[in-house]
Design an enzyme around this catalytic site. Sequence first.
Site, PDB file in Angstrom:
ATOM      1  N   GLY A  78       0.816  -1.277   0.145  1.00 33.93           N
ATOM      2  CA  GLY A  78       0.186  -0.087   0.101  1.00 33.93           C
ATOM      3  C   GLY A  78       0.875   1.084   0.105  1.00 33.93           C
ATOM      4  NE  ARG A 132      -0.611   2.117  -5.989  1.00 34.33           N
ATOM      5  CZ  ARG A 132      -1.758   1.920  -6.805  1.00 34.33           C
ATOM      6  NH1 ARG A 132      -1.542   2.680  -8.010  1.00 34.33           N
ATOM      7  NH2 ARG A 132      -2.900   1.484  -6.393  1.00 34.33           N
ATOM      8  NE  ARG A 177      -3.424   3.234 -11.075  1.00 37.65           N
ATOM      9  CZ  ARG A 177      -3.125   4.473 -10.926  1.00 37.65           C
ATOM     10  NH1 ARG A 177      -2.648   5.306 -11.727  1.00 37.65           N
ATOM     11  NH2 ARG A 177      -3.378   4.686  -9.734  1.00 37.65           N
ATOM     12  CB  CYS A 203     -17.126   2.382 -28.533  1.00 46.72           C
ATOM     13  SG  CYS A 203     -16.382   2.542 -30.190  1.00 46.72           S
ATOM     14  CD  GLU A 204     -17.862   1.520 -22.767  1.00 48.39           C
ATOM     15  OE1 GLU A 204     -18.494   2.432 -21.801  1.00 48.39           O
ATOM     16  OE2 GLU A 204     -18.344   0.462 -23.043  1.00 48.39           O
TER      17      GLU A 204
END
Length: 438
Positions: free
Chosen positions: A247, A284, A320, A355-356
């Site tokens: 985290g 990450r 993301r 297509c969004e």
Amino acid sequence: MKTFPFRPLTNLVMTPANLTCDGVDLADLASRHRTPLYVYSSAHIEKQIKELRRAFKGLPVTICYALKANTNFTLLNFLAKHDVAADLVSGGELWRAKNAQMNLKQSVFSGVGKTADEIALALKSQIKFFNVESKSELELINRVASKLKVTAQISLRFNPDVDAKTHPYISTGLHENKFGLDKAEILTIASTFGALKSCSLRALSVHIGSQIQTVGPFRDSFIKLRELRNLLLAQGFKIDSLDLGGGFSIPYRQNEKSFDLDKYAKTVKALFSDVKELTIEPGRFLVGNSGILLSRVLHVKKTRKKKFLIVDAGMNDLVRPALYQSYHEIITIPCASGPNHLKGSTGFDVVGPVCESSDSFTKNRKFSKATTAGDLIAILSAGAYGMSMANQYNSRFKPAEIWLESNARGKAKARLIRHRDSYRDLVTNEVLKKESRK
Ligand SMILES: *Cc1c(COP(=O)(O)O)cnc(C)c1O
């Protein structure tokens, strides 16, 4: 030559003519391998590993990389070579880790939905711990272990009900989240452990979320974890191992602060000096700022209200921004010649071809360099939860990946480590039985 004033990825260098990473020209890579293209700096990953080892020096810490951040084989093999173990959440990740020669005996298996097959695979691979998230899961592990005549090493995942102060979609340590067990549940489960002949309670674990920017929420959860451990010790359980989760945040914006690892390590030292073995699960932190997504500008579109840069990367390549409204620095790399370069005082929406309407990387962003069709953009900090979340929506190819391997002189060699999908890849596993038309 001037170093681009972007702290997280200090090995990016921008000159009036080009943008390089570890000495490799990114525009050159893009024309050679086409776009969208992920590029990873192994030098950056190595630096992050060293940074962790430095901060935790003197503490009995095992680094278990959370594979879900990025599962590329070359990356995993590189981490294995650097003595990094794995935090796994599926049989598929276990298979990848094993093939990339990661040390499974130092690895842990997390996640709320482990299946009997995955549990059996993990037992046969002799992983260090199962981070268990429910009573039902524990009973299943006990049955599978009993059938295989082995003892499963158990760590119970504690949900401390602490607000990680991050995006709700990447917050995991609140009681309303599906993750972990609360204190009362853990105490109840521990008291029934005697009946589970094939399970041994060895550890407690906690993971409260991702991209956590300050030590405060960690500290709050560790204090509760320590209380819980002390209760279990008092009842005679030997809990000498703690898994503190991942985290740690990374900077995504220019001049954003890095996570204060030293303060975190100091907190851990103060609270857990009597614990024999500690595990951390960074994902990450290790890979996020190693990665760049290169994409070509296909069209510049002006409507009465807006200007769009339509690029050849979409939400299927990097989800993301669409999924959590996350921010990425974007640099334009001019390479198209000719007029029509647009600058102006208003910003661009940078959007993909999917297509969004959510297929967007940023809204109203201003760029210091004018741009036009044929230019490149570099989306920074794309190494974590980028490629690992990529998919083929709209029958788009999953992108190619490049690994920058540094040599002693600091100039890297670029190596293709994943081919871009082909049309054939789009129908892998589909049954292509044709009926003739008419
Ligand atoms: C996702 C996850 C991690 C890694 O989180 P980062 O924010 O990438 O460090 C670690 N542990 C568990 C259990 C996870 O689910």
